[in-house]
Scaffold this motif. Structure first.
Motif, short mmCIF file in Angstrom:
data_model
loop_
_atom_site.label_atom_id
_atom_site.label_comp_id
_atom_site.label_asym_id
_atom_site.label_seq_id
_atom_site.Cartn_x
_atom_site.Cartn_y
_atom_site.Cartn_z
N ARG A 41 0.82 -1.20 0.00
CA ARG A 41 0.00 0.00 0.00
C ARG A 41 0.86 1.26 0.00
NH1 ARG A 41 -4.41 -0.31 4.51
NH2 ARG A 41 -2.59 -0.03 5.84
N LYS A 42 0.44 2.27 -0.73
CA LYS A 42 1.19 3.52 -0.83
C LYS A 42 1.22 4.23 0.52
CE LYS A 42 1.45 7.81 -3.49
NZ LYS A 42 0.82 8.63 -4.57
N THR A 43 2.39 4.69 0.89
CA THR A 43 2.56 5.37 2.17
C THR A 43 2.11 6.83 2.06
OG1 THR A 43 4.46 4.00 2.70
CG2 THR A 43 4.22 6.04 3.95
#
Length: 419
Positions: A41-43
Motif C-alpha cells: 500500500r502507498k505510504t
C-alpha cells in the motif's frame, strides 16, 4: 554429568523439539495475500501543520518532557483521517509510559481506520495488545494479539505466549495449551515460558499424565534449571510413579540441585515411600546436622522411625531419646525403650520405660508388658512379675498376662525366688 545426560535422554518427548507426526496448523491463520496487499500500500505523509507539531512533540519527548509533548499533540486537530490517526498513534505511544487506559484509548483510535503505514499500523496494534494485557483486559488482549498476527502474517512466539498467559490469568486453563504450543513451535530456540504455562494449566486441570510429559520435556531442554527437577520428582507422585520420582530426585540431589529444606525432606520421604528406610534416615540426619533441616519433633521422629524400620535400633534409640528430651513426650520414651530392648540394652530400656510411665503414657499396660520382657531377660523375675501384675489391671491384657504368669512363677521357683 553422565547420569544427567542419561536421564534426560530417557525423558525425550518428541514435541519438545517441535517434531510432530503431521503438520499442525497454528491457532491464527493469516490471509497472506491480504498481508502482501497491505505491505504494498502507498505510504501517506502528514500535512505540514501536523508534521510541525509532531516534530515539536518528539523534541519534547527526547528531553523527557512527556507531559508537555502530550499537551502539544492535544492542541492540534485535523480533518484529515490519516493525520488524525497519526496524532492518535503518537499520543498512544506517549501515554504508554504513564497511563494505560489513555494509551489504549488513543491506540484504538489510531488503528481503527487502518490508514497508517504497514510498519506503524503493526507496531501500534502490538502495543495496543500489550497495553490491554497490562490493564488486565485479558479477553480484549487475546483478540488484539490475534488481530495483529492476521494483519502482519507473522507467526510470532511472543504473541502466542501472551495469548496463553492471558487465558491462564482468566483461569481458562484448557485454552492455554494451544497458544502455548504455538509459542513453542514458532520460537527460534526453546524458551521456558510456554512450558511453564502448560505445566501450570495441566496442573490446574488435574491432567497429571500430560503434566508429567511436559515437565519431562522441560528437564530435557533446560537441565540447568534446578526447580524443574524438583517439580518432576514431585509430579511423578501424582501419577503414582514412585520409582521415577525417587530416581529423579536422587539425580537432582547428586547434582546439588536440592538446596531447600522442603526439597531435602521430599527426597527423604521418597526413600521412605520406596521402602528404603536407611537412606531416608541418613539423608534427613545429614541435613539436620548441617542445619538445613530443622531439628524439630517431626524430623527427629522421621529419623528415629526410619532407623528403626531399617533395624538400626541403636541409632533409633539415640534419636528417640533426643526426641524425648526435646518434647518430654511419654511415647518417645516408650519407643526408645523398645529400640533399646531390640539390641538387648535392657537397663537403658527399663529406664526409658519407667520415664514413659512417669509421664502418664497412653495405655501403660503395654509399657508394663515391655518391662516384663526387659526384666525377664535379665533374669530379674521378681521385678518382671511386679510389672506383670501392673499390666494385669488392664482387662485387655488378660490373655498375655496368663501366658506369662505361670512361666515366670515356674522360673522363679526353679531359682528359689519368692514372688
Amino acid at each position: 554429568m553422565k547420569k544427567l545426560k542419561k536421564l534426560t535422554s530417557a525423558l525425550v518427548v518428541a514435541t519438545a523439539l517441535g517434531v510432530c507426526a503431521a503438520p499442525v496448523l497454528a491457532a491464527v491463520q493469516p490471509n497472506m495475500a491480504k498481508v502482501e496487499e497491505r505491505k504494498a500500500r502507498k505510504t501517506q505523509i502528514v500535512g505540514e501543520r501536523v508534521g510541525k507539531v509532531l516534530v515539536k512533540a518528539f523534541e519534547l519527548y527526547n528531553q523527557d518532557l512527556v507531559d508537555e509533548a502530550i499537551a502539544e499533540l492535544l492542541e492540534v486537530k485535523s480533518n484529515n483521517e490519516f493525520d488524525t490517526a497519526t496524532l492518535n498513534r503518537f499520543l498512544g505511544n506517549l501515554y504508554a509510559t504513564k497511563d494505560e487506559k489513555q494509551s489504549i484509548k488513543y491506540l484504538t483510535l489510531a488503528v481503527a481506520p487502518d490508514l497508517l503505514s504497514f510498519g506503524d499500523q503493526s507496531t501500534s496494534m502490538k502495543l495496543l495488545a500489550d497495553m490491554l494485557l497490562q490493564d488486565k483486559q485479558y479477553q480484549k488482549a487475546v483478540k488484539a494479539y490475534e488481530d495483529w498476527i492476521r494483519f502482519t502474517g507473522e507467526q510470532n512466539a511472543d504473541a502466542y505466549m501472551r495469548i496463553a498467559n492471558a487465558y491462564y490469568l482468566m483461569e481458562q486453563h484448557a485454552k492455554v495449551i494451544a497458544p502455548a504450543d504455538d509459542a513453542i513451535r514458532f520460537s527460534p530456540k526453546p524458551i521456558e515460558g510456554p512450558y511453564q504455562l502448560k505445566m501450570a494449566a495441566y496442573y490446574d486441570l488435574k491432567q497429571y499424565k500430560e503434566l508429567v510429559a511436559v515437565v519431562e520435556t522441560m528437564v530435557q531442554l533446560f537441565p540447568e534449571n534446578k526447580q524443574f527437577w524438583v517439580y518432576l520428582g514431585n509430579f511423578y507422585t501424582l501419577t503414582e510413579e514412585y520409582g521415577k520420582a525417587l530416581s529423579t530426585l536422587q539425580l537432582a540431589y547428586s547434582q546439588g540441585y536440592l538446596e531447600k529444606d522442603s526439597e531435602v525432606r521430599m527426597l527423604a520421604q521418597m526413600y521412605a515411600n520406596n521402602n528404603i528406610p536407611y537412606k531416608a534416615a541418613v539423608t534427613m540426619e545429614k541435613h539436620v546436622k548441617s542445619g538445613l533441616v530443622k531439628r524439630d519433633k517431626t524430623n527427629l521422629t522421621f529419623i528415629a522411625s526410619n532407623y528403626q524400620a531399617a533395624r538400626e535400633f541403636a541409632k533409633a534409640a539415640d534419636y528417640y531419646g533426643e526426641l524425648a528430651k526435646l518434647t518430654n513426650d511419654a511415647d518417645a520414651y516408650r519407643r526408645q525403650g523398645s529400640a533399646y530392648s531390640a539390641v538387648q540394652k535392657y537397663n537403658e530400656a527399663i529406664a526409658a520405660y519407667d520415664k514413659s510411665l512417669s509421664l502418664n503414657v497412653d495405655k501403660p499396660s503395654g509399657v508394663y508388658m515391655s518391662l516384663v520382657d526387659a526384666y525377664f531377660y535379665q533374669k530379674k523375675y521378681k521385678e518382671a512379675f511386679a510389672a506383670l501384675m501392673n499390666a494385669k489391671k488392664d482387662p485387655s491384657m488378660a490373655r498375655q498376662v496368663r501366658s506369662w504368669e505361670s512361666y515366670i512363677r515356674d522360673k522363679a521357683k526353679q531359682k528359689g525366688i519368692s514372688l
